[in-house]
Design a protein around this motif. Structure first.
Motif, PDB file in Angstrom:
ATOM      1  N   ALA A 148      91.097 -75.390  -0.413  1.00 36.54           N
ATOM      2  CA  ALA A 148      91.832 -74.636   0.489  1.00 36.54           C
ATOM      3  C   ALA A 148      91.062 -74.649   1.991  1.00 36.54           C
ATOM      4  O   ALA A 148      89.758 -74.687   2.083  1.00 36.54           O
ATOM      5  N   THR A 149      91.749 -74.382   3.074  1.00 33.73           N
ATOM      6  CA  THR A 149      91.168 -73.931   4.176  1.00 33.73           C
ATOM      7  C   THR A 149      91.271 -72.510   4.167  1.00 33.73           C
ATOM      8  O   THR A 149      91.883 -71.845   3.554  1.00 33.73           O
ATOM      9  N   LEU A 150      90.422 -71.626   5.015  1.00 33.35           N
ATOM     10  CA  LEU A 150      90.393 -70.083   5.132  1.00 33.35           C
ATOM     11  C   LEU A 150      91.822 -69.918   5.523  1.00 33.35           C
ATOM     12  O   LEU A 150      92.299 -68.759   4.844  1.00 33.35           O
ATOM     13  N   ALA A 185      94.312 -66.332  -1.908  1.00 40.88           N
ATOM     14  CA  ALA A 185      94.057 -67.203  -2.938  1.00 40.88           C
ATOM     15  C   ALA A 185      92.990 -66.321  -3.962  1.00 40.88           C
ATOM     16  O   ALA A 185      92.066 -65.766  -3.004  1.00 40.88           O
ATOM     17  N   GLY A 186      92.960 -66.778  -4.917  1.00 43.60           N
ATOM     18  CA  GLY A 186      92.104 -66.036  -5.962  1.00 43.60           C
ATOM     19  C   GLY A 186      91.425 -67.058  -7.117  1.00 43.60           C
ATOM     20  O   GLY A 186      92.301 -67.984  -7.495  1.00 43.60           O
ATOM     21  N   ALA A 187      90.277 -66.546  -7.390  1.00 41.91           N
ATOM     22  CA  ALA A 187      89.748 -67.177  -8.572  1.00 41.91           C
ATOM     23  C   ALA A 187      88.452 -66.417  -9.225  1.00 41.91           C
ATOM     24  O   ALA A 187      88.132 -65.409  -8.615  1.00 41.91           O
ATOM     25  N   LYS A 208      82.887 -74.476 -15.056  1.00 45.53           N
ATOM     26  CA  LYS A 208      84.232 -73.768 -15.704  1.00 45.53           C
ATOM     27  C   LYS A 208      85.456 -74.532 -15.289  1.00 45.53           C
ATOM     28  O   LYS A 208      86.440 -74.968 -16.139  1.00 45.53           O
ATOM     29  N   ARG A 209      85.646 -74.824 -14.171  1.00 49.70           N
ATOM     30  CA  ARG A 209      86.779 -75.464 -13.591  1.00 49.70           C
ATOM     31  C   ARG A 209      86.864 -76.847 -14.005  1.00 49.70           C
ATOM     32  O   ARG A 209      87.903 -77.222 -14.371  1.00 49.70           O
ATOM     33  N   LYS A 210      85.840 -77.477 -14.090  1.00 51.24           N
ATOM     34  CA  LYS A 210      85.786 -78.841 -14.338  1.00 51.24           C
ATOM     35  C   LYS A 210      86.470 -79.001 -15.763  1.00 51.24           C
ATOM     36  O   LYS A 210      87.125 -79.989 -16.425  1.00 51.24           O
ATOM     37  N   LEU A 265     105.430 -74.945  11.349  1.00 49.64           N
ATOM     38  CA  LEU A 265     104.810 -74.587  10.062  1.00 49.64           C
ATOM     39  C   LEU A 265     103.549 -74.778  10.145  1.00 49.64           C
ATOM     40  O   LEU A 265     103.223 -75.953  10.768  1.00 49.64           O
ATOM     41  N   MET A 266     102.565 -74.020   9.650  1.00 45.28           N
ATOM     42  CA  MET A 266     101.232 -74.227   9.435  1.00 45.28           C
ATOM     43  C   MET A 266     100.996 -75.094   8.380  1.00 45.28           C
ATOM     44  O   MET A 266     101.401 -75.029   7.220  1.00 45.28           O
ATOM     45  N   LEU A 267      99.984 -76.061   8.491  1.00 50.49           N
ATOM     46  CA  LEU A 267      99.323 -76.748   7.373  1.00 50.49           C
ATOM     47  C   LEU A 267      98.073 -76.649   7.380  1.00 50.49           C
ATOM     48  O   LEU A 267      97.117 -76.718   8.285  1.00 50.49           O
ATOM     49  N   GLY A 268      97.531 -76.025   6.225  1.00 56.24           N
ATOM     50  CA  GLY A 268      95.832 -76.151   5.749  1.00 56.24           C
ATOM     51  C   GLY A 268      95.638 -77.422   5.278  1.00 56.24           C
ATOM     52  O   GLY A 268      95.714 -78.296   5.799  1.00 56.24           O
ATOM     53  N   ARG A 269      95.019 -77.228   4.098  1.00 53.66           N
ATOM     54  CA  ARG A 269      94.615 -78.567   3.305  1.00 53.66           C
ATOM     55  C   ARG A 269      95.723 -79.251   2.464  1.00 53.66           C
ATOM     56  O   ARG A 269      95.750 -80.154   2.118  1.00 53.66           O
ATOM     57  N   GLY A 270      96.874 -78.375   2.711  1.00 53.11           N
ATOM     58  CA  GLY A 270      98.175 -78.914   1.969  1.00 53.11           C
ATOM     59  C   GLY A 270      97.804 -78.795   0.333  1.00 53.11           C
ATOM     60  O   GLY A 270      98.334 -79.794  -0.505  1.00 53.11           O
ATOM     61  N   SER A 271      96.990 -77.739  -0.192  1.00 52.65           N
ATOM     62  CA  SER A 271      96.799 -77.835  -1.454  1.00 52.65           C
ATOM     63  C   SER A 271      97.696 -76.935  -2.252  1.00 52.65           C
ATOM     64  O   SER A 271      97.610 -76.738  -3.749  1.00 52.65           O
ATOM     65  N   ASN A 272      98.815 -76.297  -1.674  1.00 58.65           N
ATOM     66  CA  ASN A 272      99.587 -75.218  -2.450  1.00 58.65           C
ATOM     67  C   ASN A 272     101.062 -75.809  -1.699  1.00 58.65           C
ATOM     68  O   ASN A 272     101.979 -74.816  -1.961  1.00 58.65           O
TER      69      ASN A 272
HETATM   70  C1  LIG Z   1      93.004 -78.412  -7.766  1.00 61.29           C
HETATM   71  C2  LIG Z   1      93.451 -77.156  -7.167  1.00 61.29           C
HETATM   72  C3  LIG Z   1      93.014 -76.041  -7.806  1.00 61.29           C
HETATM   73  C4  LIG Z   1      93.310 -74.944  -7.135  1.00 61.29           C
HETATM   74  N1  LIG Z   1      92.790 -73.769  -7.514  1.00 61.29           N
HETATM   75  C5  LIG Z   1      93.255 -72.357  -7.153  1.00 61.29           C
HETATM   76  C6  LIG Z   1      92.692 -71.389  -7.398  1.00 61.29           C
HETATM   77  O1  LIG Z   1      91.861 -71.200  -7.885  1.00 61.29           O
HETATM   78  N2  LIG Z   1      93.103 -70.011  -6.883  1.00 61.29           N
HETATM   79  C7  LIG Z   1      94.302 -69.936  -6.065  1.00 61.29           C
HETATM   80  O2  LIG Z   1      94.564 -68.940  -5.505  1.00 61.29           O
HETATM   81  N3  LIG Z   1      95.015 -71.377  -5.591  1.00 61.29           N
HETATM   82  C8  LIG Z   1      94.247 -72.595  -6.127  1.00 61.29           C
HETATM   83  N4  LIG Z   1      95.024 -73.626  -5.761  1.00 61.29           N
HETATM   84  C9  LIG Z   1      96.039 -73.712  -4.750  1.00 61.29           C
HETATM   85  C10 LIG Z   1      95.726 -73.699  -3.293  1.00 61.29           C
HETATM   86  O3  LIG Z   1      94.329 -74.075  -3.098  1.00 61.29           O
HETATM   87  C11 LIG Z   1      95.642 -72.257  -2.580  1.00 61.29           C
HETATM   88  O4  LIG Z   1      96.875 -71.649  -2.734  1.00 61.29           O
HETATM   89  C12 LIG Z   1      95.309 -72.393  -1.099  1.00 61.29           C
HETATM   90  O5  LIG Z   1      95.139 -70.885  -0.466  1.00 61.29           O
HETATM   91  C13 LIG Z   1      96.018 -73.162  -0.076  1.00 61.29           C
HETATM   92  O6  LIG Z   1      95.370 -73.325   0.982  1.00 61.29           O
HETATM   93  P1  LIG Z   1      95.559 -74.601   1.766  1.00 61.29           P
HETATM   94  O7  LIG Z   1      94.560 -74.488   3.094  1.00 61.29           O
HETATM   95  O8  LIG Z   1      95.635 -75.641   1.234  1.00 61.29           O
HETATM   96  O9  LIG Z   1      97.176 -74.061   2.538  1.00 61.29           O
HETATM   97  P2  LIG Z   1      98.365 -75.061   2.594  1.00 61.29           P
HETATM   98  O10 LIG Z   1      98.588 -75.394   1.201  1.00 61.29           O
HETATM   99  O11 LIG Z   1      98.428 -75.992   3.583  1.00 61.29           O
HETATM  100  O12 LIG Z   1      99.436 -73.910   3.061  1.00 61.29           O
HETATM  101  C14 LIG Z   1      99.764 -72.844   2.072  1.00 61.29           C
HETATM  102  C15 LIG Z   1     100.490 -71.888   2.850  1.00 61.29           C
HETATM  103  O13 LIG Z   1      99.641 -71.239   3.897  1.00 61.29           O
HETATM  104  C16 LIG Z   1     100.025 -71.378   5.267  1.00 61.29           C
HETATM  105  N5  LIG Z   1      99.213 -71.630   6.179  1.00 61.29           N
HETATM  106  C17 LIG Z   1      97.957 -72.579   6.021  1.00 61.29           C
HETATM  107  N6  LIG Z   1      97.385 -72.402   6.983  1.00 61.29           N
HETATM  108  C18 LIG Z   1      97.618 -71.179   7.822  1.00 61.29           C
HETATM  109  C19 LIG Z   1      97.079 -70.639   8.927  1.00 61.29           C
HETATM  110  N7  LIG Z   1      96.055 -70.778   9.611  1.00 61.29           N
HETATM  111  N8  LIG Z   1      97.934 -69.403   9.341  1.00 61.29           N
HETATM  112  C20 LIG Z   1      98.917 -69.219   8.574  1.00 61.29           C
HETATM  113  N9  LIG Z   1      99.596 -69.779   7.471  1.00 61.29           N
HETATM  114  C21 LIG Z   1      98.655 -70.766   6.891  1.00 61.29           C
HETATM  115  C22 LIG Z   1     101.096 -72.802   5.054  1.00 61.29           C
HETATM  116  O14 LIG Z   1     101.987 -72.649   6.085  1.00 61.29           O
HETATM  117  C23 LIG Z   1     101.675 -72.468   3.711  1.00 61.29           C
HETATM  118  O15 LIG Z   1     102.753 -71.539   3.825  1.00 61.29           O
HETATM  119  C24 LIG Z   1      94.532 -74.790  -6.146  1.00 61.29           C
HETATM  120  C25 LIG Z   1      94.979 -76.097  -5.877  1.00 61.29           C
HETATM  121  C26 LIG Z   1      94.434 -77.468  -6.329  1.00 61.29           C
HETATM  122  C27 LIG Z   1      95.119 -78.523  -5.791  1.00 61.29           C
END
Ligand SMILES: Cc1cc2nc3c(=O)[nH]c(=O)nc-3n(C[C@H](O)[C@H](O)[C@H](O)COP(=O)(O)OP(=O)(O)OC[C@H]3O[C@@H](n4cnc5c(N)ncnc54)[C@H](O)[C@@H]3O)c2cc1C
Length: 322
Positions: free
Chosen positions: A145-147, A155-157, A227-229, A76-83
């Protein structure tokens, strides 16, 4: 990625994997057993990874993937763990994070396009692009997020999507083979990129919309920040918990059901934005699941709409638990 909690992935297979891998990794590669994932997610819940790695470079990332693949061990890949919602019991998988400097590149190429590493945080991407006078990435500001995660989720906004600015994605398959995919070859839609479901994004070639005065770009970013705040809670969360159903907003539906402030344990429907579940301190993954079930049931009963989670249940499918 493979299903990590499938039964029969024997204890000895993981031990053998760890024993075989260790001598193949440099000291700078982090490689641990039972690493807690809680602090590695923005929701701040969940248990450990069976095995966790932060590879220093592509060679070692490839070794990890090939060795796990040969043993049929889930990755499993982990980015910033924000989703992510990480289950309380953790995940039976090799969890890989591109947190090391190798994966944070931001390089403006001769042709005006940008190479960005999959481990680069969008906040940094946005800031670096602004300083370089590159317009088009401002919408990413505030997505924590990470890229790599942003590519996987598209991801979008603020009316922009990650793939609006993507020309090319470089990835490794789970078998460790390198691929370069053009945007036109990729199947991308709302919060989804099919080609990255079973692959590791290494980075992408991004196309700025135009060259602009850095200050004008920074002003736009500030605008989006404000806007986000105003519209998002400050407590730990995983962003929007449900996808917007066609033609309406999940937050609106949840709000209309009177669910703002509803709680299970320390998990609460945000009073600021009803499509956010926030962790009021000591929430567990089970609390959040309980609240997700309650919201879905109430919205279904009141409006006949089945909300689909946007947040991923790490290492499992939502169908198993809903
Ligand atoms: C406060 C807050 C605000 C947010 N606002 C938005 C918003 O405006 N718009 C939006 O779209 N989302 C938003 N999100 C959700 C989140 O930030 C996005 O979904 C983001 O794309 C997740 O990126 P991440 O790096 O945290 O990935 P993670 O949450 O770590 O992982 C998400 C998925 O991506 C996969 N992944 C991670 N890295 C890789 C890689 N290198 N290669 C392949 N797969 C990978 C993981 O396995 C998992 O399936 C928000 C979250 C928070 C907490």
């Amino acid at each position: 990625m493979n299903s990590p909690n499938s039964p029969g992935v024997a204890e000895f297979a993981w031990q053998e994997f760890v024993d075989v891998m260790r001598p193949q990794l440099s000291e700078t590669t982090k490689f641990t057993v039972g690493e807690s994932l809680k602090a590695k997610t923005t929701m701040q819940v969940g248990g450990p990874a069976r095995v966790y790695a932060e590879p220093t470079n592509e060679v070692e990332l490839q070794r990890l993937l090939k060795t796990a693949h040969a043993r049929n061990l889930p990755v499993l890949m982990l980015g910033r763990g924000s989703n992510l919602l990480v289950p309380d019991e953790g995940v039976e998988a090799l969890v890989i994070s591109l947190a090391q400097p190798e994966w944070q590149a931001f390089t403006v190429r001769g042709d005006g396009r940008v190479w960005a590493g999959a481990g680069l945080r969008l906040k940094n991407l946005c800031g670096l692009a602004a300083s370089a006078g590159l317009h088009g990435f401002e919408f990413m500001e505030g997505i924590p997020a990470t890229l790599g995660g942003a590519l996987r989720m598209n991801a979008g906004a603020m009316s922009g999507w990650t793939f609006d600015v993507v020309d090319e994605v470089h990835l490794l398959t789970l078998a460790g083979e390198k691929r370069v995919l053009q945007r036109s070859e990729m199947n991308v839609d709302y919060r989804h990129c099919a080609e990255l479901e079973q692959a590791v994004a290494l980075g992408a070639v991004l196309r700025p919309r135009a060259q602009q005065e850095p200050q004008a770009i920074k002003d736009q970013i500030k605008n989006f920040q404000l806007k986000r705040k105003e519209s998002q809670p400050r407590e730990p969360s995983a962003g929007c918990i449900f996808k917007n159903p066609p033609g309406t907003s999940a937050g609106k539906l949840i709000d209309e059901c009177g669910l703002k402030g509803a709680r299970v344990g320390d998990a609460e429907v945000s009073t600021v934005h009803a499509n956010f579940i926030v962790n009021r301190g000591n929430a567990t993954s089970a609390d959040i699941l309980g609240l997700v079930r309650r919201i879905r049931a109430q919205v279904k009963a009141a409006r006949g709409i089945e909300l689909e989670p946007e947040v991923m249940l790490y290492g499992k499918s939502w169908k198993e638990v809903l």
